[in-house]
Design an enzyme around this catalytic site. Structure first.
Site, PDB file in Angstrom:
ATOM      1  NE  ARG A 107      -3.907   0.507   1.962  1.00  0.00           N
ATOM      2  CZ  ARG A 107      -5.124   0.550   2.528  1.00  0.00           C
ATOM      3  NH1 ARG A 107      -5.346   1.330   3.563  1.00  0.00           N
ATOM      4  NH2 ARG A 107      -6.100  -0.183   2.055  1.00  0.00           N
ATOM      5  CG  HIS A 134      -8.478  -0.294  -2.629  1.00  0.00           C
ATOM      6  ND1 HIS A 134      -7.606  -1.308  -2.286  1.00  0.00           N
ATOM      7  CD2 HIS A 134      -9.179  -0.010  -1.495  1.00  0.00           C
ATOM      8  CE1 HIS A 134      -7.770  -1.610  -1.005  1.00  0.00           C
ATOM      9  NE2 HIS A 134      -8.711  -0.841  -0.508  1.00  0.00           N
ATOM     10  CD  GLN A 137     -13.100  -2.555  -0.429  1.00  0.00           C
ATOM     11  OE1 GLN A 137     -12.309  -2.363   0.488  1.00  0.00           O
ATOM     12  NE2 GLN A 137     -14.267  -3.171  -0.241  1.00  0.00           N
ATOM     13  CG  ASP A 226     -14.008   5.858  -0.987  1.00  0.00           C
ATOM     14  OD1 ASP A 226     -13.991   5.767   0.263  1.00  0.00           O
ATOM     15  OD2 ASP A 226     -12.980   5.729  -1.683  1.00  0.00           O
ATOM     16  CB  CYS A 266     -14.145   0.569   0.169  1.00  0.00           C
ATOM     17  SG  CYS A 266     -13.505   2.253   0.298  1.00  0.00           S
ATOM     18  NE  ARG A 294     -10.263  -5.784   0.747  1.00  0.00           N
ATOM     19  CZ  ARG A 294      -9.488  -4.741   1.078  1.00  0.00           C
ATOM     20  NH1 ARG A 294     -10.023  -3.661   1.619  1.00  0.00           N
ATOM     21  NH2 ARG A 294      -8.185  -4.754   0.819  1.00  0.00           N
TER      22      ARG A 294
HETATM   23  N1   CP Z   1     -11.336  -0.554   2.615  1.00  0.00           N
HETATM   24  C1   CP Z   1     -10.054  -0.518   3.023  1.00  0.00           C
HETATM   25  O1   CP Z   1      -9.125  -0.741   2.248  1.00  0.00           O
HETATM   26  O2   CP Z   1      -9.891  -0.267   4.341  1.00  0.00           O
HETATM   27  P1   CP Z   1      -8.520  -0.023   5.110  1.00  0.00           P
HETATM   28  O3   CP Z   1      -7.978   1.302   4.659  1.00  0.00           O
HETATM   29  O4   CP Z   1      -8.899  -0.059   6.551  1.00  0.00           O
HETATM   30  O5   CP Z   1      -7.558  -1.126   4.745  1.00  0.00           O
HETATM   31  N1  NVA Z   2     -10.429   6.330  -1.295  1.00  0.00           N
HETATM   32  C1  NVA Z   2     -10.026   5.930   0.031  1.00  0.00           C
HETATM   33  C2  NVA Z   2     -10.164   4.452   0.207  1.00  0.00           C
HETATM   34  C3  NVA Z   2      -9.786   3.934   1.554  1.00  0.00           C
HETATM   35  C4  NVA Z   2      -9.871   2.448   1.652  1.00  0.00           C
HETATM   36  C5  NVA Z   2      -8.598   6.368   0.292  1.00  0.00           C
HETATM   37  O1  NVA Z   2      -7.763   6.200  -0.599  1.00  0.00           O
HETATM   38  O2  NVA Z   2      -8.324   6.871   1.372  1.00  0.00           O
END
Ligand code: CP
Ligand code: NVA
Length: 308
Positions: A107, A134, A137, A226, A266, A294
């Protein structure tokens, strides 16, 4: 053939899996959900590195638990505790980690950094979220849709998915899924916050950006949203609050969707901004199944990349 003798596969974006393989993976994820925690151990003696340069609850925990349930070992690596945070080149880090580990789950902020890691790591690299996408997800989201509407819904041109809000990493991954599968996607974004134009073009007539949430949600089977400000955009939060006013999934918006529509997010969610408390806690909300999925979807992914 041993894994070291065949070409490694990465999962950096949804379109890294061809259509049939993506649908098979969703089916396999449903099987892993039934199997539960006492299943086989296709990752026995394998170790997976989890490199997290942004916060995470779901992704990190579901990968750690999933690797464990598949018989493997996971090691969480944060930049603060590794030489990455002190400027060691990404390409050196990737090559070294690949000498110890069987896969890397990453990440980070720029998608290009993930691609650089994948180019230099001799083991599969999985995108655990970048600013651009992502995909893990999306695997869980596709499983959630398949559970509620049947797997065929994903192939149907009359199956409508609405995206309400920012054309962000999640919106881009939905667009990629739309381009590979058959459903229709309508994204309601304020001007200046559209998703990646190249991905929009690739999805062709199946996907369209509109300017009001009602246009997107009209008759939709899935209403998805989101946060208005993603991780890394904290400085823009006040401006985004102004620009996204009205882009909320609430009871009024759900009244124009299909009567059997589900609501997806998400998480983490900001109640009262992109989604109302009433809707996220209501009977149409699928968000906690989504979060659980997930785990099952990523077990299917790790099996595909590492054990076959
Ligand atoms: N939805 C998601 O990726 O959550 P986190 O940021 O908690 O991993
Ligand atoms: N769009 C959000 C998703 C978090 C899982 C972010 O990138 O923060």
């Amino acid at each position: 053939m041993s894994r070291t003798l065949r070409k490694k596969r990465d999962f950096l974006r949804v379109t890294d899996l061809p259509r049939e393989e993506l649908l098979e993976l969703v089916e396999r994820a449903a099987e892993w959900k039934l199997i539960g925690k006492n299943g086989p151990h296709p990752l026995e003696r394998m170790s997976v590195g989890l490199v997290f340069e942004k916060a995470s609850t779901r992704t990190r925990v579901s990968f750690q638990v999933g690797v464990y349930q598949l018989g493997g070992n996971s090691i969480v690596l944060s930049p603060k505790e590794t030489q990455l945070g002190r400027g060691e080149p990404v390409k050196d880090t990737a090559r070294v980690l690949a000498r110890y580990l069987d896969a890397l789950v990453v990440r980070t902020f720029q998608h290009a950094k993930l691609e650089e890691m994948a180019a230099h790591a001799d083991v599969p690299v999985v995108n655990a979220l970048t600013d651009a996408s992502h995909p893990c997800q999306l695997l869980a989201d596709l499983l959630t849709v398949a559970e509620r509407f049947g797997a065929d819904a994903l192939r149907r041109a009359d199956f409508g998915v609405a995206w309400i809000g920012d054309g962000n990493n999640m919106a881009n991954s939905w667009l990629e899924a739309c381009s590979v599968l058959g459903f229709r996607l309508r994204l309601a974004c304020p001007p200046g916050y559209d998703p990646d134009p190249a991905l929009l073009a690739r999805a062709g007539a199946k996907a369209r950006v509109v300017r009001t949430p009602r246009e997107a949600a009209q008759g939709a089977h899935v209403v998805n949203t989101d946060v208005w400000a993603s991780m890394g955009q904290e400085a823009e939060a006040a401006e985004r609050q102004r620009r996204f006013a009205g882009f909320i999934v609430d009871r009024a918006l759900m009244s124009v969707a299909d009567p059997h529509a589900i609501v997806m997010h998400c998480l983490p969610a900001h109640r009262g901004e992109e989604i109302s408390d009433e809707v996220i806690e209501g009977s149409q909300s699928a968000v906690f199944d989504e979060a659980e999925n997930r785990l099952h979807a990523q077990k299917a992914l790790l099996e595909l990349l590492l054990a076959q």
